[in-house]
Design a protein around this motif. Structure first.
Motif, mmCIF file in Angstrom:
data_model
loop_
_atom_site.group_PDB
_atom_site.id
_atom_site.type_symbol
_atom_site.label_atom_id
_atom_site.label_comp_id
_atom_site.label_asym_id
_atom_site.label_seq_id
_atom_site.Cartn_x
_atom_site.Cartn_y
_atom_site.Cartn_z
ATOM 1 N N LEU A 32 0.822 -1.204 0.000
ATOM 2 C CA LEU A 32 0.000 0.000 0.000
ATOM 3 C C LEU A 32 0.865 1.266 0.000
ATOM 4 O O LEU A 32 0.577 2.228 -0.717
ATOM 5 N N ILE A 33 1.935 1.261 0.799
ATOM 6 C CA ILE A 33 2.826 2.427 0.865
ATOM 7 C C ILE A 33 3.393 2.746 -0.511
ATOM 8 O O ILE A 33 3.442 3.909 -0.926
ATOM 9 N N HIS A 34 3.803 1.707 -1.245
ATOM 10 C CA HIS A 34 4.393 1.943 -2.569
ATOM 11 C C HIS A 34 3.345 2.404 -3.589
ATOM 12 O O HIS A 34 3.619 3.303 -4.391
ATOM 13 N N PHE A 35 2.158 1.827 -3.551
ATOM 14 C CA PHE A 35 1.109 2.274 -4.463
ATOM 15 C C PHE A 35 0.657 3.703 -4.135
ATOM 16 O O PHE A 35 0.259 4.457 -5.027
ATOM 17 N N SER A 36 0.736 4.074 -2.870
ATOM 18 C CA SER A 36 0.291 5.413 -2.466
ATOM 19 C C SER A 36 1.215 6.514 -2.989
ATOM 20 O O SER A 36 0.847 7.684 -2.982
ATOM 21 N N LYS A 37 2.407 6.132 -3.441
ATOM 22 C CA LYS A 37 3.349 7.116 -4.002
ATOM 23 C C LYS A 37 2.988 7.475 -5.446
ATOM 24 O O LYS A 37 3.589 8.368 -6.039
ATOM 25 N N THR A 38 1.998 6.786 -6.002
ATOM 26 C CA THR A 38 1.548 7.051 -7.365
ATOM 27 C C THR A 38 0.317 7.960 -7.321
ATOM 28 O O THR A 38 -0.143 8.350 -6.255
ATOM 29 N N LYS A 39 -0.233 8.249 -8.494
ATOM 30 C CA LYS A 39 -1.404 9.133 -8.570
ATOM 31 C C LYS A 39 -2.711 8.368 -8.361
ATOM 32 O O LYS A 39 -3.789 8.967 -8.359
ATOM 33 N N ASN A 40 -2.625 7.056 -8.196
ATOM 34 C CA ASN A 40 -3.828 6.244 -8.019
ATOM 35 C C ASN A 40 -4.446 6.472 -6.641
ATOM 36 O O ASN A 40 -3.758 6.861 -5.699
ATOM 37 N N GLN A 41 -5.733 6.222 -6.540
ATOM 38 C CA GLN A 41 -6.422 6.350 -5.256
ATOM 39 C C GLN A 41 -6.378 5.007 -4.541
ATOM 40 O O GLN A 41 -6.758 3.974 -5.102
ATOM 41 N N ILE A 42 -5.908 5.034 -3.287
ATOM 42 C CA ILE A 42 -5.645 3.792 -2.566
ATOM 43 C C ILE A 42 -6.541 3.662 -1.335
ATOM 44 O O ILE A 42 -6.746 4.625 -0.597
ATOM 45 N N TYR A 43 -7.046 2.437 -1.134
ATOM 46 C CA TYR A 43 -7.831 2.115 0.048
ATOM 47 C C TYR A 43 -7.148 0.978 0.798
ATOM 48 O O TYR A 43 -6.749 -0.019 0.194
ATOM 49 N N GLY A 44 -7.034 1.115 2.105
ATOM 50 C CA GLY A 44 -6.489 0.060 2.940
ATOM 51 C C GLY A 44 -7.583 -0.517 3.819
ATOM 52 O O GLY A 44 -8.313 0.239 4.485
ATOM 53 N N ILE A 45 -7.714 -1.840 3.821
ATOM 54 C CA ILE A 45 -8.776 -2.510 4.588
ATOM 55 C C ILE A 45 -8.146 -3.535 5.530
ATOM 56 O O ILE A 45 -7.325 -4.361 5.118
ATOM 57 N N ASP A 46 -8.520 -3.478 6.806
ATOM 58 C CA ASP A 46 -8.084 -4.483 7.766
ATOM 59 C C ASP A 46 -9.109 -4.581 8.888
ATOM 60 O O ASP A 46 -9.650 -3.556 9.336
ATOM 61 N N ASN A 47 -9.397 -5.800 9.329
ATOM 62 C CA ASN A 47 -10.368 -5.999 10.408
ATOM 63 C C ASN A 47 -9.878 -5.465 11.744
ATOM 64 O O ASN A 47 -10.676 -5.214 12.649
ATOM 65 N N ASP A 48 -8.558 -5.317 11.871
ATOM 66 C CA ASP A 48 -7.962 -4.856 13.124
ATOM 67 C C ASP A 48 -8.080 -3.336 13.240
ATOM 68 O O ASP A 48 -7.360 -2.587 12.563
ATOM 69 N N ILE A 49 -8.976 -2.884 14.095
ATOM 70 C CA ILE A 49 -9.219 -1.445 14.263
ATOM 71 C C ILE A 49 -7.968 -0.736 14.757
ATOM 72 O O ILE A 49 -7.727 0.429 14.426
ATOM 73 N N LYS A 50 -7.155 -1.435 15.558
ATOM 74 C CA LYS A 50 -5.926 -0.822 16.083
ATOM 75 C C LYS A 50 -4.977 -0.431 14.963
ATOM 76 O O LYS A 50 -4.345 0.623 14.994
ATOM 77 N N LYS A 51 -4.871 -1.293 13.954
ATOM 78 C CA LYS A 51 -4.003 -0.989 12.813
ATOM 79 C C LYS A 51 -4.492 0.250 12.069
ATOM 80 O O LYS A 51 -3.704 1.131 11.711
ATOM 81 N N LYS A 57 -3.126 7.926 12.544
ATOM 82 C CA LYS A 57 -2.325 8.811 13.404
ATOM 83 C C LYS A 57 -0.896 8.988 12.888
ATOM 84 O O LYS A 57 -0.079 9.675 13.514
ATOM 85 N N GLY A 58 -0.591 8.351 11.755
ATOM 86 C CA GLY A 58 0.751 8.445 11.200
ATOM 87 C C GLY A 58 1.764 7.604 11.949
ATOM 88 O O GLY A 58 2.959 7.907 11.961
ATOM 89 N N LYS A 59 1.299 6.531 12.570
ATOM 90 C CA LYS A 59 2.173 5.666 13.353
ATOM 91 C C LYS A 59 2.298 4.285 12.693
ATOM 92 O O LYS A 59 1.334 3.765 12.134
ATOM 93 N N SER A 60 3.486 3.707 12.795
ATOM 94 C CA SER A 60 3.707 2.362 12.259
ATOM 95 C C SER A 60 3.608 1.326 13.365
ATOM 96 O O SER A 60 3.999 1.571 14.500
ATOM 97 N N TYR A 61 3.106 0.149 13.029
ATOM 98 C CA TYR A 61 3.029 -0.954 13.983
ATOM 99 C C TYR A 61 3.976 -2.083 13.570
ATOM 100 O O TYR A 61 3.932 -3.176 14.115
ATOM 101 N N ILE A 62 4.843 -1.805 12.588
ATOM 102 C CA ILE A 62 5.856 -2.760 12.140
ATOM 103 C C ILE A 62 7.211 -2.070 12.250
ATOM 104 O O ILE A 62 7.403 -0.981 11.692
ATOM 105 N N ILE A 73 2.178 8.628 3.318
ATOM 106 C CA ILE A 73 1.058 8.107 2.533
ATOM 107 C C ILE A 73 0.164 9.287 2.134
ATOM 108 O O ILE A 73 -0.262 10.076 2.959
ATOM 109 N N LYS A 74 -0.104 9.378 0.858
ATOM 110 C CA LYS A 74 -0.799 10.572 0.353
ATOM 111 C C LYS A 74 -2.217 10.705 0.913
ATOM 112 O O LYS A 74 -2.816 9.743 1.388
ATOM 113 N N LYS A 75 -2.743 11.898 0.797
ATOM 114 C CA LYS A 75 -4.083 12.181 1.310
ATOM 115 C C LYS A 75 -5.167 11.480 0.497
ATOM 116 O O LYS A 75 -6.308 11.412 0.934
#
Length: 427
Positions: A32-51, A57-62, A73-75
């Motif tokens: 997702l990070i690499h695709f977000s550097k392009t002009k495409n519109q990106i959606y991230g989906i995960d069941n884990d609300i914490k992630k 919040k601009g925080k990494s969990y890895i 990651i672009k707006k």
């Protein structure tokens, strides 16, 4: 003329895709990070609300993905724990865990994603699986669980498989520096999947069969698992012969062809080596084929933590001895404890009830072992001197090895980090 195919090609060329990445673990988040550097519109989906909360919040969990990477990651990237974005997406990429359950493939995460997506996918979309599984998963499992029979694959819906090749924490071989294998249900599917990954990855390798690509991914990991197992077996022989296995490997690897060095360790960990080979073994059993090497790999490596605990029992016989485990993640310099040999060793030693077990790991603050909680201790001269035995399991770069060497009463080394001496034993 295939309108859906041409429309997708045009969107890929113009970088006007809507891409949903389902599963934001170490594979999905990096993608997702690499695709977000392009002009495409990106959606991230995960069941884990914490992630999702961390990312917003601009925080990494890895640990090897920085907060700065997340902040960049672009707006035009959006994150959610629901699957609604799939309705408007042109591309949907599944990056979901495929663990084992009772020593059998567990595709429950993938099944859940299919159930959530089934009524949201539509004509014209491109669906790509990156999760590792047994040959046939993409074409059989997804086809059935997503009810793909309602579409004409290759004409009004496009299906592909592209195996992840992540090596967590490896800066030399990052996502864009590793050739990307792609495959598709039809020629049109393959071409679209190829063009999508070419947006972010310079070298893309086409496989004309999805099952070949699925099997190739398993072969890559079976190859490593078998060779690590072989070296662990040879180490038992060299130990009896009073020969240093690392000296043997260093001499053997001077041969410029026909040999690749692999190194012994405390057991296989992570997802790729202890789990992926079992997926191929599972497929073989269904066909009535015995995968003897794969089964032997599992058998040999599962016993290594037990063998290490036996060595400790022989060396440290007195009751109430204090033992320090150095490194509990499955590999150096990552914060991932999946299938870690250290956890199995701690559990084995804890059952003895004669030892007080502690651990130190710069990437893990806390562990749960049974009903007990263990907290990482900070290494110092005083701390090391307080332990009867120190056991190196995972050789993180952040450890001060000179400090460890000088202040350990007995040091058991499973990684070949130290020269053998009166108080240092390679295991």
């Amino acid at each position: 003329m295939n309108n859906f195919y041409n429309i997708n090609l045009k969107r890929i060329k113009l970088n006007k895709l809507k891409i949903s990445v389902v599963g934001l673990g170490y594979v999905g988040l990096n993608l997702l990070i690499h695709f977000s550097k392009t002009k495409n519109q990106i959606y991230g989906i995960d069941n884990d609300i914490k992630k999702i909360s961390f990312i917003k919040k601009g925080k990494s969990y890895i640990n090897y993905i920085s907060d700065n990477d997340i902040k960049k990651i672009k707006k035009n990237s959006f994150f959610s724990n629901n699957y609604n974005s799939i309705k408007s997406s042109d591309v949907v990429i599944f990056c979901l865990p495929t663990p084992l359950k009772n020593n059998r493939p567990d595709l429950s995460y993938l099944k859940e994603a299919c159930d959530e997506s089934k009524n949201k996918i539509r004509k014209g979309q491109i669906l790509i699986l990156e999760s590792t599984s047994y040959p046939g998963t993409t074409e059989d499992f997804l086809y059935k669980n997503l009810n793909l029979k309602r579409f004409k694959l290759g004409k009004n819906f496009f299906l592909g498989f592209s195996p992840e090749r992540e090596d967590p924490g490896n800066k030399k071989f990052s996502l864009t520096k590793i050739p990307k294998v792609v495959s598709g249900y039809t020629k049109e599917c393959l071409n679209l999947v190829e063009q999508i990954y070419k947006i972010i990855i310079p070298r893309v390798i086409k496989s004309n069969s999805i099952k070949v690509a699925e099997t190739a991914k398993l072969l890559e990991n079976v190859y490593r698992a078998v060779n690590v197992t072989l070296v662990n077996e040879i180490k038992k022989i060299t130990n009896k012969l009073d020969i240093d296995i690392y000296d043997v490997i260093n001499i053997a690897k001077t041969k410029p062809f026909g040999f690749q060095p692999f190194y012994p360790g405390p057991g296989l960990g992570g997802h790729c080596l202890p789990i992926d080979p079992i997926y191929l073994s599972y497929a073989a059993k269904k066909l009535g084929v015995k995968a003897k090497f794969i089964e032997l790999t599992k058998e040999v490596n599962s016993k290594i933590p037990l063998e290490i605990s036996s060595i400790i029992l022989k060396k440290i016989k007195k009751n109430k001895s204090k033992i320090l485990i150095l490194g509990v993640t499955y590999k150096p310099n990552v914060d991932d404890i999946r299938e870690s040999a250290a956890l199995k060793l701690i559990e084995l030693l804890s059952k003895q009830k004669k030892y007080k077990i502690s651990f130190s790991d710069p990437f893990i603050n806390r562990l749960s072992v049974g009903k007990k909680k263990l907290y990482s201790v900070k290494l110092s001269k005083k701390v090391l001197n307080s332990f009867d035995c120190v056991v190196l399991i995972t050789d993180h770069s952040k450890f001060n090895y000179n400090l460890i060497k000088k202040n350990s009463k007995i040091l058991l080394d499973s990684r070949g980090r130290f020269e053998v001496s009166n108080n240092i034993i390679r295991i």
